[in-house]
Design a protein around this motif. Sequence first.
Motif, PDB file in Angstrom:
ATOM      1  N   PHE A   5       0.853  -1.196   0.000  1.00 19.22           N
ATOM      2  CA  PHE A   5       0.000   0.000   0.000  1.00 19.22           C
ATOM      3  C   PHE A   5       0.881   1.236   0.000  1.00 19.22           C
ATOM      4  O   PHE A   5       1.661   1.431   0.926  1.00 19.22           O
ATOM      5  CB  PHE A   5      -0.915  -0.001   1.226  1.00 19.22           C
ATOM      6  CG  PHE A   5      -1.858  -1.171   1.267  1.00 19.22           C
ATOM      7  CD1 PHE A   5      -3.062  -1.134   0.581  1.00 19.22           C
ATOM      8  CD2 PHE A   5      -1.511  -2.337   1.955  1.00 19.22           C
ATOM      9  CE1 PHE A   5      -3.933  -2.221   0.595  1.00 19.22           C
ATOM     10  CE2 PHE A   5      -2.368  -3.434   1.979  1.00 19.22           C
ATOM     11  CZ  PHE A   5      -3.577  -3.364   1.289  1.00 19.22           C
ATOM     12  N   ASP A   6       0.747   2.043  -1.039  1.00 18.46           N
ATOM     13  CA  ASP A   6       1.566   3.245  -1.187  1.00 18.46           C
ATOM     14  C   ASP A   6       0.784   4.505  -0.809  1.00 18.46           C
ATOM     15  O   ASP A   6      -0.448   4.520  -0.835  1.00 18.46           O
ATOM     16  CB  ASP A   6       2.008   3.414  -2.648  1.00 18.46           C
ATOM     17  CG  ASP A   6       3.045   2.386  -3.071  1.00 18.46           C
ATOM     18  OD1 ASP A   6       3.266   1.406  -2.337  1.00 18.46           O
ATOM     19  OD2 ASP A   6       3.623   2.562  -4.168  1.00 18.46           O
ATOM     20  N   ASP A   7       1.536   5.547  -0.520  1.00 14.99           N
ATOM     21  CA  ASP A   7       1.017   6.922  -0.402  1.00 14.99           C
ATOM     22  C   ASP A   7       0.183   7.167   0.853  1.00 14.99           C
ATOM     23  O   ASP A   7      -0.518   8.175   0.932  1.00 14.99           O
ATOM     24  CB  ASP A   7       0.184   7.335  -1.630  1.00 14.99           C
ATOM     25  CG  ASP A   7       0.988   7.314  -2.928  1.00 14.99           C
ATOM     26  OD1 ASP A   7       2.168   6.940  -2.884  1.00 14.99           O
ATOM     27  OD2 ASP A   7       0.415   7.662  -3.971  1.00 14.99           O
ATOM     28  N   GLY A   8       0.232   6.264   1.814  1.00 14.77           N
ATOM     29  CA  GLY A   8      -0.503   6.478   3.047  1.00 14.77           C
ATOM     30  C   GLY A   8       0.417   7.032   4.119  1.00 14.77           C
ATOM     31  O   GLY A   8       1.564   7.379   3.833  1.00 14.77           O
ATOM     32  N   LEU A  54       9.654   2.852   3.075  1.00 16.96           N
ATOM     33  CA  LEU A  54       9.759   4.271   2.700  1.00 16.96           C
ATOM     34  C   LEU A  54       9.368   4.487   1.245  1.00 16.96           C
ATOM     35  O   LEU A  54       9.791   3.737   0.365  1.00 16.96           O
ATOM     36  CB  LEU A  54      11.204   4.751   2.914  1.00 16.96           C
ATOM     37  CG  LEU A  54      11.851   4.393   4.261  1.00 16.96           C
ATOM     38  CD1 LEU A  54      13.318   4.829   4.265  1.00 16.96           C
ATOM     39  CD2 LEU A  54      11.078   5.026   5.412  1.00 16.96           C
ATOM     40  N   HIS A  55       8.570   5.513   1.012  1.00 15.29           N
ATOM     41  CA  HIS A  55       8.190   5.845  -0.367  1.00 15.29           C
ATOM     42  C   HIS A  55       8.767   7.213  -0.733  1.00 15.29           C
ATOM     43  O   HIS A  55       9.619   7.309  -1.616  1.00 15.29           O
ATOM     44  CB  HIS A  55       6.664   5.817  -0.474  1.00 15.29           C
ATOM     45  CG  HIS A  55       6.147   5.809  -1.867  1.00 15.29           C
ATOM     46  ND1 HIS A  55       6.799   5.212  -2.925  1.00 15.29           N
ATOM     47  CD2 HIS A  55       4.995   6.318  -2.391  1.00 15.29           C
ATOM     48  CE1 HIS A  55       6.081   5.365  -4.033  1.00 15.29           C
ATOM     49  NE2 HIS A  55       4.987   6.036  -3.733  1.00 15.29           N
ATOM     50  N   SER A  56       8.340   8.235  -0.040  1.00 14.77           N
ATOM     51  CA  SER A  56       8.860   9.579  -0.301  1.00 14.77           C
ATOM     52  C   SER A  56       8.329  10.513   0.773  1.00 14.77           C
ATOM     53  O   SER A  56       7.291  10.239   1.378  1.00 14.77           O
ATOM     54  CB  SER A  56       8.400  10.066  -1.673  1.00 14.77           C
ATOM     55  OG  SER A  56       8.784  11.413  -1.899  1.00 14.77           O
ATOM     56  N   THR A  58       7.862  14.041   0.052  1.00 19.74           N
ATOM     57  CA  THR A  58       6.975  14.970  -0.670  1.00 19.74           C
ATOM     58  C   THR A  58       6.166  14.299  -1.780  1.00 19.74           C
ATOM     59  O   THR A  58       5.126  14.806  -2.177  1.00 19.74           O
ATOM     60  CB  THR A  58       7.793  16.082  -1.343  1.00 19.74           C
ATOM     61  OG1 THR A  58       8.666  15.474  -2.316  1.00 19.74           O
ATOM     62  CG2 THR A  58       8.612  16.849  -0.326  1.00 19.74           C
ATOM     63  N   HIS A  59       6.689  13.214  -2.330  1.00 21.86           N
ATOM     64  CA  HIS A  59       6.093  12.557  -3.506  1.00 21.86           C
ATOM     65  C   HIS A  59       5.941  13.534  -4.668  1.00 21.86           C
ATOM     66  O   HIS A  59       5.043  13.401  -5.500  1.00 21.86           O
ATOM     67  CB  HIS A  59       4.743  11.921  -3.170  1.00 21.86           C
ATOM     68  CG  HIS A  59       4.403  10.735  -4.017  1.00 21.86           C
ATOM     69  ND1 HIS A  59       4.160  10.820  -5.368  1.00 21.86           N
ATOM     70  CD2 HIS A  59       4.284   9.423  -3.716  1.00 21.86           C
ATOM     71  CE1 HIS A  59       3.885   9.620  -5.855  1.00 21.86           C
ATOM     72  NE2 HIS A  59       3.973   8.752  -4.865  1.00 21.86           N
ATOM     73  N   ASN A  60       6.813  14.505  -4.728  1.00 19.56           N
ATOM     74  CA  ASN A  60       6.779  15.494  -5.805  1.00 19.56           C
ATOM     75  C   ASN A  60       7.879  15.137  -6.814  1.00 19.56           C
ATOM     76  O   ASN A  60       9.062  15.335  -6.551  1.00 19.56           O
ATOM     77  CB  ASN A  60       7.008  16.884  -5.202  1.00 19.56           C
ATOM     78  CG  ASN A  60       6.923  17.976  -6.254  1.00 19.56           C
ATOM     79  OD1 ASN A  60       7.380  17.802  -7.386  1.00 19.56           O
ATOM     80  ND2 ASN A  60       6.339  19.092  -5.881  1.00 19.56           N
ATOM     81  N   MET A 163      -1.114  -1.292  -4.484  1.00 18.33           N
ATOM     82  CA  MET A 163      -2.371  -0.653  -4.105  1.00 18.33           C
ATOM     83  C   MET A 163      -2.041   0.638  -3.353  1.00 18.33           C
ATOM     84  O   MET A 163      -0.875   0.910  -3.063  1.00 18.33           O
ATOM     85  CB  MET A 163      -3.213  -1.606  -3.250  1.00 18.33           C
ATOM     86  CG  MET A 163      -3.555  -2.898  -4.002  1.00 18.33           C
ATOM     87  SD  MET A 163      -4.803  -3.919  -3.210  1.00 18.33           S
ATOM     88  CE  MET A 163      -3.826  -4.616  -1.903  1.00 18.33           C
ATOM     89  N   HIS A 164      -3.058   1.418  -3.061  1.00 21.51           N
ATOM     90  CA  HIS A 164      -2.842   2.712  -2.396  1.00 21.51           C
ATOM     91  C   HIS A 164      -3.829   2.896  -1.254  1.00 21.51           C
ATOM     92  O   HIS A 164      -5.009   2.565  -1.397  1.00 21.51           O
ATOM     93  CB  HIS A 164      -3.017   3.861  -3.395  1.00 21.51           C
ATOM     94  CG  HIS A 164      -1.982   3.879  -4.487  1.00 21.51           C
ATOM     95  ND1 HIS A 164      -2.091   3.096  -5.610  1.00 21.51           N
ATOM     96  CD2 HIS A 164      -0.820   4.570  -4.607  1.00 21.51           C
ATOM     97  CE1 HIS A 164      -1.031   3.316  -6.382  1.00 21.51           C
ATOM     98  NE2 HIS A 164      -0.245   4.201  -5.805  1.00 21.51           N
ATOM     99  N   ASP A 165      -3.333   3.444  -0.153  1.00 22.61           N
ATOM    100  CA  ASP A 165      -4.258   3.794   0.934  1.00 22.61           C
ATOM    101  C   ASP A 165      -4.313   5.307   1.110  1.00 22.61           C
ATOM    102  O   ASP A 165      -4.325   5.829   2.209  1.00 22.61           O
ATOM    103  CB  ASP A 165      -3.952   3.062   2.243  1.00 22.61           C
ATOM    104  CG  ASP A 165      -2.550   3.270   2.778  1.00 22.61           C
ATOM    105  OD1 ASP A 165      -1.626   3.516   1.980  1.00 22.61           O
ATOM    106  OD2 ASP A 165      -2.360   3.180   4.005  1.00 22.61           O
TER     107      ASP A 165
HETATM  108 ZN    ZN Z   1       3.233   6.760  -4.789  1.00 18.85          ZN
END
Ligand code: ZN
Length: 193
Positions: A5-8, A54-56, A58-60, A163-165
């Motif tokens: 699960f990304d972006d959570g 770890l993903h990011s 800022t995710h920018n 997937m994303h949460d």
């Molecule tokens: Zn992402």
Amino acid sequence: IYLTFDDGPGPYTGKLLNILDEYDVKATFFVINKSSNLDYLIKQEHNEGHTVALHSYTHNYKTIYSSSQAYFDDLNKISNKVKSIIGIESKIIRFPGGASNTVSRNYSKGIMTYLTNEVVARGYHYFDWNVGSGDAGGSNTKEEVYRSVVNGLNPNRANVVLMHDFENNYYTLNALEDIIRYGKENGYQFLNI
Ligand code: ZN
């Protein structure tokens, strides 16, 4: 099956954790910087035996892929945040857009070739995915998320499901139980990275 699960964390991550707990499934969360009001969810993920990765910060894309220095500044920020919440340093990462994304070349040509080597040299392990859910675009119902995941599974390999949460992504939340049941009924084992 590695559910990722990304972006959570997001507003429904708690509900997602309840479902995982109910089925005794461990998953992997590639987190980004969100409101400190949601920090307790990262703690809960860790406490309940899931992997916090770890993903990011800022995710920018424009910022993080402008230079390797910018990428590692961002990575260090999310790394420090996670460490401050769960008490350990995570060395498991996922690049925003994936390791072979083509967006980054708009900001710094060839940067992914450099970064994919450099993160390994710095002790990180990066993971992409080989099963899509379409939940970041493409899938607009829980049935579409379910079908996309189930059709992508292959019994002869490790399946890493993206997937994303993030906010408002109730398609994935509502498809999760059916995906888990399908996996268990078809001989798959659910593992965290
Ligand atoms: Zn992402």
